[in-house]
Design a protein around this motif. Structure first.
Motif, mmCIF file in Angstrom:
data_model
loop_
_atom_site.group_PDB
_atom_site.id
_atom_site.type_symbol
_atom_site.label_atom_id
_atom_site.label_comp_id
_atom_site.label_asym_id
_atom_site.label_seq_id
_atom_site.Cartn_x
_atom_site.Cartn_y
_atom_site.Cartn_z
ATOM 1 N N SER A 50 0.857 -1.185 0.000
ATOM 2 C CA SER A 50 0.000 0.000 0.000
ATOM 3 C C SER A 50 0.891 1.232 0.000
ATOM 4 N N PRO A 51 0.355 2.375 -0.418
ATOM 5 C CA PRO A 51 1.179 3.595 -0.392
ATOM 6 C C PRO A 51 1.626 3.891 1.028
ATOM 7 N N ARG A 104 2.257 5.824 4.422
ATOM 8 C CA ARG A 104 1.411 6.847 5.056
ATOM 9 C C ARG A 104 2.120 8.186 5.162
ATOM 10 N N GLY A 154 5.585 0.908 -3.105
ATOM 11 C CA GLY A 154 4.164 1.240 -3.016
ATOM 12 C C GLY A 154 3.807 2.554 -3.668
ATOM 13 N N THR A 183 2.221 5.102 -6.410
ATOM 14 C CA THR A 183 1.028 5.100 -7.226
ATOM 15 C C THR A 183 1.469 5.016 -8.670
#
Lengths: 221, 221
Positions: free
Chosen positions: A3-4, A6, A54, A56
Motif C-alpha cells: 500500500s502507499p 502513510r 508502493g 502510485t
DNA sequence: TAGGATCCAGCTTTGGATCCTT
DNA sequence: AAGGATCCAAAGCTGGATCCTA
C-alpha cells in the motif's frame, strides 16, 4: 503490492530495508526481467522500485507518492559512485513556455521533495540498491535551478526551441525526450506560427546529482 | 632588434600594433621558420613575439621584461577562441619544496604581472596575433592560485613527487617538463634519501587562461 | 639545463537519439 | 502520449611525453 506509505518516515524506512539488495533479487521477486539487452531494459529499475515502495503507478500519477508529496528518482552509479547518467525530471510545455514561471512550474514542484535511490554496481557487475536520500533543494541550490529555468525558457521565447542547445543551464538542461513523439511549438520571431518538433524534458546534469548524493547541500560548479 | 620597452604603456602599445598580424608575416620578417612539422616548431611563436616586442632574450633572463616586471605569455586559441593548451609558468625546485612559500615563490612573481597575447587561427588556417591583455591576478584569483600552490607542495612533502598527480590543483597543476632531464628529489617518508626524477613545472589549466582572456577578473570553476 | 612551449592517445563528458510499459 | 529512463558516437579534456634553441 504494498500500500502507499502513510508518511515520509514510512517511505524512508521501507527504502532503507531495500538498501543492499541486489536488483536481480528484487526483480525475480516481482516477476520482472531486467537481464535483457541494455537497450531493452531502460527504465525497468525505476519501475521496479516504484512497485517495491508502493508508489502510485501509471501514467496518470502526477507524483510517485501524491499523498505525501514525494518524487522517487533512481540514479545509476558507476563503480566509483559517480552518476552514469543525467536524470529526467519532467516534460516541458513548449507552447506555454513564454508564460511559465519557476514558482508555479511543474519542474519546481517535482524537485521540491525527492527520494533519491542510488543503484550501484559491484566489482562482480551486480547492481545493488544503495542508501536512500530524502532531499529538498537548499535556498542556494534553488536559486541556481531557478536561474537555469529562467535562462532556458527565456531562450525558447527569444530564439525558439531550435535555438536552444542542451548546453544551456548549469545544473539543469533541456533535451529531446522520446524518439518518435511530435509536439507543437512556436516558430522564432514575433510573427511565428506553429511548427512541429520533438518533445523535450528537463534533465539534471550528472555533476549536480553526484554532488547532492555526496552532500545534500553542496553547490557544484 | 627593438630595444626593451621603457614602461608598460610602451609595451602594450607595441603589442597592439602587432594585433591582427599573421604569424607567417612576422616570422619571415625576423627570418624564423614556423612552417615546419608541428613537433618541430614548438615554442617558436613565443620566441618570435619576444623578439618583436624587445624582450630580454636568453636563458639568463629571470623575466621577459625585467625592467618593468612583466612576463610575456602566448596562448594558442582554437577557432572558437578557446585555449588549445595549458600554459607553462616556471619550473619547480623539488628539493626546496618543503620550505617553499607562496609569498616568496617564483611562480607568484611570474604571475604577478603578465602580458597575455592570444594567437588565434582563422578559417583559412592562418595563425594571427590577437589583442594583448595586461593582467594581474585579482585577490580572489590569487587566493585560489595560492591554495593550489599549497596543496601541490604539501603533497610533495607528504607523499613525495611520485605521489602527486597532475589532477591536483583547480587552476594550476604540476606536470613533467622536458623529456630527457633528470633532477633530484627526496623519497617519501621521514628517512627519505635522494632519488632522481624528471623535472616538473607549474602549468595553468586552459580553463583558467580561457576565462581570464574573456574576463580578466573571472573566477572559473 | 633553462626557457619557449605543443603533441596526442586515452579517458571523460556531452547531448541528441532512443527504448519499454501503461 | 506520459512516465520510467539509458544508449552511445563524437566532442572535449587530461596529463604524461616530447621538441627546439641558446
Amino acid at each position: 503490492m504494498p500500500s502507499p506509505p502513510r508518511d515520509e518516515a514510512e517511505l524512508v524506512a521501507r527504502a532503507r530495508t531495500l538498501s543492499g539488495l541486489a536488483i536481480d533479487a528484487l526483480a525475480s521477486h516481482w516477476g520482472v526481467r531486467v537481464d535483457g539487452s541494455p537497450v531493452s531494459t531502460k527504465g525497468k529499475v525505476g519501475e521496479l522500485l516504484e512497485r517495491a515502495l508502493g508508489a502510485t503507478g501509471g501514467a496518470a500519477a502526477t507524483r510517485d507518492f501524491p499523498g505525501i508529496g514525494v518524487e522517487l528518482k533512481t540514479i545509476p552509479l558507476d563503480p566509483r559512485g559517480t552518476p552514469r547518467e543525467s536524470t529526467f525530471v519532467c516534460a516541458v510545455s513548449l507552447l506555454e513556455a513564454e508564460r511559465a514561471e519557476w514558482e508555479t512550474s511543474w519542474v519546481r514542484a517535482k524537485l521540491a521533495r525527492v527520494l533519491w535511490i542510488p543503484v550501484g554496481i559491484g566489482a562482480d557487475g551486480a547492481r545493488r540498491i544503495g542508501d536512500p536520500c530524502l532531499w529538498s533543494p537548499s535556498s542556494e541550490q534553488e536559486r541556481v535551478l531557478r536561474d537555469d529555468f529562467d535562462e532556458i525558457l527565456g531562450r525558447i521565447g527569444a530564439t525558439g526551441i531550435e535555438g536552444l542547445s542542451a548546453r544551456v543551464g548549469r545544473w539543469m538542461q533541456l533535451r529531446p525526450k522520446a524518439a518518435h513523439g511530435r509536439v507543437r511549438t512556436r516558430a522564432p520571431g514575433a510573427d511565428g506560427g506553429l511548427i512541429e518538433t520533438v518533445p523535450r524534458g528537463f534533465y539534471l546534469r550528472a555533476r549536480f546529482t553526484g554532488a547532492i548524493l555526496r552532500d545534500p547541500r553542496a553547490l557544484p560548479p
